[in-house]
Design an enzyme around this catalytic site. Structure first.
Site, short mmCIF file in Angstrom:
data_model
loop_
_atom_site.label_atom_id
_atom_site.label_comp_id
_atom_site.label_asym_id
_atom_site.label_seq_id
_atom_site.Cartn_x
_atom_site.Cartn_y
_atom_site.Cartn_z
N SER A 128 -11.03 57.46 -23.24
CA SER A 128 -10.74 56.06 -22.92
C SER A 128 -11.11 55.12 -24.05
CB SER A 128 -11.51 55.66 -21.66
OG SER A 128 -12.90 55.57 -21.93
N THR B 111 -12.18 52.51 -20.31
CA THR B 111 -12.79 51.53 -21.21
C THR B 111 -14.30 51.70 -21.08
OG1 THR B 111 -11.01 49.92 -20.86
CG2 THR B 111 -13.12 49.01 -21.52
N THR C 189 -12.26 49.86 -26.06
CA THR C 189 -11.27 50.68 -25.34
C THR C 189 -10.17 51.19 -26.25
OG1 THR C 189 -9.84 50.68 -23.37
CG2 THR C 189 -9.71 48.76 -24.77
N ARG D 285 0.54 46.55 -27.86
CA ARG D 285 0.02 46.00 -26.60
C ARG D 285 -1.49 45.80 -26.72
NH1 ARG D 285 -4.13 47.79 -22.74
NH2 ARG D 285 -3.54 47.01 -20.69
N VAL D 286 -1.96 44.64 -26.29
CA VAL D 286 -3.39 44.35 -26.30
C VAL D 286 -3.83 44.13 -24.86
CG1 VAL D 286 -5.13 42.67 -27.02
CG2 VAL D 286 -3.36 43.40 -28.63
N ASP E 116 -7.29 43.59 -22.01
CA ASP E 116 -8.28 42.55 -21.75
C ASP E 116 -9.55 42.69 -22.58
OD1 ASP E 116 -8.69 44.94 -20.23
OD2 ASP E 116 -10.21 43.90 -19.07
N THR F 245 -13.29 46.83 -16.54
CA THR F 245 -12.51 47.98 -16.98
C THR F 245 -11.37 48.15 -15.97
OG1 THR F 245 -13.90 49.52 -15.73
CG2 THR F 245 -14.52 49.12 -18.02
N GLY F 246 -10.35 48.88 -16.36
CA GLY F 246 -9.21 49.05 -15.47
C GLY F 246 -8.00 48.29 -16.02
N1 GLY Z 1 -9.02 47.48 -19.58
C1 GLY Z 1 -8.50 48.13 -20.68
C2 GLY Z 1 -7.09 47.82 -20.95
O1 GLY Z 1 -6.32 47.56 -20.04
O2 GLY Z 1 -6.71 47.85 -22.10
#
Ligand code: GLY
Length: 368
Positions: free
Chosen positions: A95, A219, A237, A247-248, A250, A270-271
């Site tokens: 992760s 993450t 992460t 793609r970025v 959170d 996380t998630g």
């Molecule tokens: N929480 C990590 C992501 O969605 O990149």
């Protein structure tokens, strides 16, 4: 009332007053000014009752290391970044960092951020390639630039200029997981699915057979409170597996996957990152603690907001609930802490200065 894990705590007014009465001392200022180009330990001289660190469920080693360093007098940002580096360096954790699951082109792109309570400053990198410790790079953005967020090629260049070595972050395990996803994307492309391959390459002999092709969003988050009452927080992460390049999520977005306010506390997530971004999740956790909520209650309230704001039909299961999970973590200025998730199964780690352990997050929904 939702269960709260907490150290003996003063009232909110008391801890806000204590924070206001404890400005950054000369030693701390000097330590920040002389911070090493490569993240090392910055010694702090303030003393208090005992450090504490919390982390996402995969971060027990991170918060344990962070507390160990805090006890040696480390700055909280150094302590958590060095703790998080243990997870980033572990090829078995897919992760984050080395061995993180790649984007749809098989390239590992990492995101990370660090926020430092005493200066209310943040540093972050997004979509950085070939550097296994993006949190350490984020800390340098915080300490050595006037900026908050560097992305892509600029972030890599910045890391190289500060002495970070490039390496291939795609492990065999992660490459095989990516290949399996790619092959099973569509029966109409020229990549043969599990079902379409020649029988002589049967499933039993398939080296990829055990690898799941699902999208995942792992993450590591870690935050710490020093004995003197200072906070820092970090999230790192490899982001959503098989994501569109660039793609970025959170994690590097301050207020989304990571936030701290030295007078209140720290929050992290996380998630599914997209949901944390549009709900300003980490900021909301801290904001709810500021208005008097217990840490676990604050996390549950934000989980509730995320669920309520999941309006896209395609992101909802048949029962109307989200088809994804998010875990939220909170560490308050007085040492109280908590975690919540949408569905049962999420965990968080804590080291309270005496022992480290992993605890269940409080789920918003009973089952999925
Ligand atoms: N929480 C990590 C992501 O969605 O990149």
């Amino acid at each position: 009332m939702i269960r709260t894990n907490r150290a003996p705590s003063p009232s909110r007014r008391e801890f806000l007053a204590a924070a206001a009465a404890a400005p950054l001392g000369p030693a701390a200022l000097a330590a920040l000014a002389t911070a090493a180009p490569n993240p090392g330990m910055t010694v702090r001289t303030r003393v208090g009752t005992g450090p504490i660190s919390i982390a996402s469920g995969n971060g027990l080693r991170a918060c344990t290391r962070a507390v160990e360093l805090l006890k040696q007098g480390a700055d909280p940002a150094d302590a958590i970044v060095q703790g998080v580096a243990i997870i980033e360096n572990d090829p078995e954790d897919q992760s984050v960092g080395l061995g993180g699951l790649p984007n749809e082109e098989g390239v590992v792109q990492l995101d990370a951020s660090v926020m430092y309570g005493p200066t209310h400053k943040a540093g972050a990198v997004a979509a950085i390639e070939n550097i296994k410790n993006p949190a350490a790079v984020a800390l340098l953005v915080l300490r050595r630039t006037n900026h908050v967020l560097l992305v892509g090629a600029g972030a890599l260049k910045f890391a190289r200029l500060h002495g970070f070595q490039e390496e291939n972050l795609l492990t065999e395990k992660s490459r095989k997981a990516w290949l399996k996803w790619k092959e099973n994307l569509s029966p109409r492309d020229d990549w043969l699915d599990d079902e379409q391959r020649d029988p002589t390459v049967g499933k039993a002999a398939d080296p990829l057979a055990a690898v799941t092709p699902m999208h995942t969003t792992g993450t590591v988050h870690c935050s710490a409170l020093t004995a003197g009452g200072d906070l820092a927080s970090c999230t790192s992460t490899s982001g959503l597996s098989w994501k569109i390049p660039g793609r970025v999520g959170d994690s590097p977005i301050i207020g989304a996957g990571n936030y701290c306010d030295n007078a209140v506390g720290a929050g992290g997530c996380t998630g599914r990152g997209e949901s944390c971004i549009v709900n300003c999740a980490a900021f909301s956790i801290v904001s709810k603690m500021e208005s008097g909520m217990e840490p676990t209650d604050a996390c549950v309230a934000v989980a509730k907001r995320i669920a309520a704001h999941t309006l896209e039909i395609r992101r909802r299961a048949k029962d109307g609930r989200p088809d994804f999970d998010v875990s939220l973590y909170a560490l308050r200025k007085d040492g109280a802490y908590g975690g919540a998730c949408l569905f049962p199964g999420g965990t968080f780690a804590v080291h309270d200065g005496t022992a480290g352990r992993t605890l269940p997050c409080t789920p918003l929904f009973e089952k999925n």
